[in-house]
Design a protein around this motif. Sequence first.
Motif, mmCIF file in Angstrom:
data_model
loop_
_atom_site.group_PDB
_atom_site.id
_atom_site.type_symbol
_atom_site.label_atom_id
_atom_site.label_comp_id
_atom_site.label_asym_id
_atom_site.label_seq_id
_atom_site.Cartn_x
_atom_site.Cartn_y
_atom_site.Cartn_z
ATOM 1 N N SER A 147 0.835 -1.202 0.000
ATOM 2 C CA SER A 147 0.000 0.000 0.000
ATOM 3 C C SER A 147 0.871 1.254 0.000
ATOM 4 C CB SER A 147 -0.984 0.000 1.181
ATOM 5 O OG SER A 147 -0.289 0.063 2.405
ATOM 6 N N SER A 148 2.025 1.173 0.656
ATOM 7 C CA SER A 148 2.957 2.294 0.632
ATOM 8 C C SER A 148 3.498 2.508 -0.780
ATOM 9 C CB SER A 148 4.105 2.028 1.610
ATOM 10 O OG SER A 148 5.065 3.042 1.535
ATOM 11 N N ARG A 149 3.825 1.418 -1.464
ATOM 12 C CA ARG A 149 4.311 1.487 -2.839
ATOM 13 C C ARG A 149 3.227 2.084 -3.749
ATOM 14 N NH1 ARG A 149 5.754 -3.610 -3.499
ATOM 15 N NH2 ARG A 149 7.816 -3.217 -2.654
ATOM 16 N N ALA B 263 0.787 4.063 -2.793
ATOM 17 C CA ALA B 263 0.632 5.474 -2.428
ATOM 18 C C ALA B 263 1.740 6.314 -3.064
ATOM 19 C CB ALA B 263 0.644 5.635 -0.908
ATOM 20 N N ARG B 264 2.966 5.781 -3.074
ATOM 21 C CA ARG B 264 4.080 6.478 -3.721
ATOM 22 C C ARG B 264 3.823 6.639 -5.213
ATOM 23 N NH1 ARG B 264 7.426 3.460 -0.859
ATOM 24 N NH2 ARG B 264 7.829 2.031 -2.565
ATOM 25 N N ALA B 265 3.382 5.562 -5.861
ATOM 26 C CA ALA B 265 3.098 5.617 -7.301
ATOM 27 C C ALA B 265 1.994 6.637 -7.566
ATOM 28 C CB ALA B 265 2.703 4.240 -7.829
ATOM 29 N N ALA B 266 0.981 6.667 -6.708
ATOM 30 C CA ALA B 266 -0.109 7.634 -6.881
ATOM 31 C C ALA B 266 0.411 9.060 -6.720
ATOM 32 C CB ALA B 266 -1.228 7.353 -5.880
ATOM 33 N N LEU B 267 1.311 9.281 -5.771
ATOM 34 C CA LEU B 267 1.891 10.609 -5.577
ATOM 35 C C LEU B 267 2.722 11.015 -6.792
ATOM 36 C CD1 LEU B 267 2.646 13.122 -3.916
ATOM 37 C CD2 LEU B 267 4.426 11.739 -2.799
#
Length: 188
Positions: free
Chosen positions: A26-28, A30-34
């Motif tokens: 989920s962190s990955r 979220a990073r991709a979404a950012l």
Amino acid sequence: MNETVTDSAPDPAPDSAPDSASDNDSSREARAALFRAHATARFRLDTAEAARLAATLRPEHRMGHLLFQVCLFAQVVFDEYGTAPDPGDLAELTETLHRKHYPKDRNFTAIKAEAMIRAVCDESLLLTEIPQAEQPGYMWAVMNELVRPDATDADLAERFEVAEEVGPDLLKQAFEQTIAAPVKEASA
């Protein structure tokens, strides 16, 4: 390059490290979404939103963000010019960038933008001619010239997917051509 949104920001407060594989996934995501949201703001010429999103990048994400931008840049360049750009097309783009940016920013050097294109098209040595801190600004000047600000969300999403897919291959190729490449003997 005054009008260029910088992609560095003060370090935000760290949050807790992920404690499971699903947290890491989920962190990955979220990073991709950012990274995608930041690129979308840049493509839409929304400098305030791009700056806001850049300020949320954590220090440990900056390398990933830079690599995403490089892969996105390479994808845009390859879509427009292929792997061997026509010198006339590059000269035309360089002139357009000069006319558009130099009057507003006397530090903008359009030939550096051309060098960025040539660097992803098998002339990587040219990257050494452009300070690393200036490279994202030149990449975005080129991308903003080649991708219309009214590109659809679907078009941008496709570009992002391609950039994310080719990223690992691009890194592997760069590694093999530099660090893992056999040392060539100097000819006598």
